[in-house]
Motif scaffolding. Structure first.
Motif, PDB file in Angstrom:
ATOM      1  N   ILE A   1      13.928 -17.818  46.132  1.00  0.00           N
ATOM      2  CA  ILE A   1      13.150 -18.668  45.213  1.00  0.00           C
ATOM      3  C   ILE A   1      14.055 -19.673  44.529  1.00  0.00           C
ATOM      4  O   ILE A   1      13.759 -20.873  44.463  1.00  0.00           O
ATOM      5  CB  ILE A   1      12.403 -17.803  44.172  1.00  0.00           C
TER       6      ILE A   1
ATOM      7  N   GLU B   1      13.899 -23.803  44.887  1.00  0.00           N
ATOM      8  CA  GLU B   1      13.651 -24.682  43.744  1.00  0.00           C
ATOM      9  C   GLU B   1      14.849 -25.591  43.462  1.00  0.00           C
ATOM     10  O   GLU B   1      14.679 -26.707  42.966  1.00  0.00           O
ATOM     11  CB  GLU B   1      13.293 -23.857  42.501  1.00  0.00           C
TER      12      GLU B   1
ATOM     13  N   ARG C   1       4.566 -17.206  45.660  1.00  0.00           N
ATOM     14  CA  ARG C   1       3.645 -18.290  45.316  1.00  0.00           C
ATOM     15  C   ARG C   1       2.257 -17.997  45.882  1.00  0.00           C
ATOM     16  O   ARG C   1       1.234 -18.280  45.253  1.00  0.00           O
ATOM     17  CB  ARG C   1       4.161 -19.620  45.870  1.00  0.00           C
TER      18      ARG C   1
ATOM     19  N   SER D   1       7.125 -19.213  40.482  1.00  0.00           N
ATOM     20  CA  SER D   1       7.137 -18.957  41.930  1.00  0.00           C
ATOM     21  C   SER D   1       7.069 -17.481  42.294  1.00  0.00           C
ATOM     22  O   SER D   1       6.980 -17.143  43.465  1.00  0.00           O
ATOM     23  CB  SER D   1       8.395 -19.580  42.558  1.00  0.00           C
TER      24      SER D   1
END
Length: 431
Positions: free
Chosen positions: A134, A138, A62, A54
């Motif tokens: 990030i 996730e 991304r 990412s």
């Protein structure tokens, strides 16, 4: 079958395997990071590859990574986690067009190698931690994946069977980890674990395509040179834990489901590194692995007891799993006929034609798998996982050499371990 020669070399602690081939129009890079299945790390490992893909130092989001992939003529980058036997794998895969087929002279393969190295070795960090946004994103995605397993009843039943059957064994751990452990992970603890993984994991990079081995040595050394040689890291093989249960057990769970899930676990006591590996594959093919198998014909077609009925082998753990979807009030009938198919296999109640048909289907399946770079790598990687040298070029001959007596011998070793049944509440009293 075509002869494939893999060239192996090392760059620091990275084991590199190059297969020059003009068969494929793309070049494939696949990196496996392997460690032992462990309760303390399984959730971190399920999360880590998605965080790494990412954002990197050079491509911090991304969007930046997607832009770079687009610049590489639509190259693809995918990550995954899986378990094989007592091993937990994090996988990074890139596919990029072969520049020999393009009109310009951009060094696509080197840029792809550089991109993969940046994802794995140079992640986006701040103050010795991953980017919090990030990691949090996730974590949310992984939590949703874990929750969705409950709604996928076939997958749920497989998970529950494995937990019950392999209780107190590493293999009982779910490949995506545990929601409760997920809440304890933050950007700092995950980054600390990432450094441990880079230091201690077994790292295998496969490169397949129209490439030159000498050039690959130069490029890998250039971009993965940060991986120093770790003399303490041994090329270890995690042998499967083999439990012997005196008496099989039955686990019944009730939920509000339309279709019952009857999943049955057997111990085969045969793994990939055993001489009986191919006899076991053919046993499974005759028993339940294909559409001509005993389970499909007798349980589903003739007796109409199951919506589906099949079996699969976990060859690095030594398990055989039967999976079937049935009406909840057909539990006794279904188990009886499934057990009969197993007894028939042990008694040799199958024909030479059954065996020959299975050999033909299995060989065709293997050839189709080998024709895809990812499939070829996965087959070859069996040797790395098990510490066994079984060249793919000899697989067809090994399959052809299996006799009916070999299959019966393998069948006789198989022991019933656990019957798991997920049945509907509304039919709970109808067995």
């Amino acid at each position: 079958m075509r002869e494939h020669t893999i060239h192996d070399f090392e760059t620091g602690s990275l084991n590199v395997h190059v297969l020059p081939s003009t068969t494929y129009k793309t070049n494939t890079l696949l990196l496996h990071m392997r460690s032992s299945l462990d309760k303390d790390t399984v959730t971190k490992r399920a999360l880590l590859p998605y965080v790494l893909q990412s954002g990197t130092e050079k491509h911090p989001s991304r969007k930046d990574i997607r832009h770079e992939l687009d610049e590489l003529y639509g190259a693809t980058l995918n990550v995954d986690v899986s378990k094989k036997g007592e091993n937990h794998l994090m996988t990074f895969k890139m596919e990029v067009a072969n520049e020999k087929f393009l009109t310009d002279d951009r060094p696509l393969l080197e840029r792809a190698i550089e991109m993969l190295a940046s994802v794995v070795l140079h992640p986006r960090t701040l103050n010795d931690a991953f980017d919090k946004s990030i990691v949090d994103g996730e974590k949310r995605a992984l939590k949703q994946k874990l929750a969705s397993v409950y709604d996928d009843k076939m997958r749920y039943a497989n998970k529950r069977l494995t937990e019950e059957m392999c209780e107190d064994e590493p293999f009982s751990l779910f490949v995506l980890g545990d929601s409760e452990d997920l809440s304890e992970i933050d950007e700092k603890s995950l980054y600390d674990y990432y450094q441990e993984a880079i230091e201690n994991d077994q790292l295998d990079l496969y490169i397949i395509g129209d490439v030159e081995e000498s050039e690959m040595e130069t490029l890998i050394s250039r971009h993965f040179g940060a991986l120093g040689k770790n003399e303490r890291k041994e090329k270890k093989v995690n042998k499967a834990v083999q439990k012997h249960r005196e008496n099989s057990r039955e686990v019944i769970e009730e939920q509000d489901v339309q279709q019952g899930k009857l999943h049955i676990g057997y111990r085969t006591y045969t793994t990939y590194d055993d001489a009986d590996y191919f006899p076991l594959q053919l046993f499974n093919g005759v028993f339940g692995g294909f559409s001509h198998s005993k389970l499909f014909i007798n349980v589903r077609e003739k007796a109409s007891l199951a919506y589906y009925a099949a079996s699969r082998v976990e060859s690095h753990k030594g398990l055989l799993i039967v999976m079937s979807g049935i009406e909840s009030n057909k539990f006794n009938d279904a188990t009886e006929i499934i057990f009969k198919q197993m007894e028939d296999m042990k008694k040799g109640n199958f024909s030479e034609d059954d065996l020959e048909q299975t050999k033909a289907v299995l060989k065709n399946q293997l050839l189709e798998t080998m024709d895809v770079p990812r499939g070829f790598i996965e087959l070859e990687y069996h040797n790395r996982l098990s510490g066994t040298e079984r060249p793919l070029s000899g697989w067809m001959d090994e399959i052809d050499s299996v006799t009916k007596e070999d299959v019966v011998r393998v069948a006789e070793k198989i022991k019933l371990d656990t019957v798991y049944f997920l049945k509907g509440k509304e039919e709970a009293g109808n067995e």
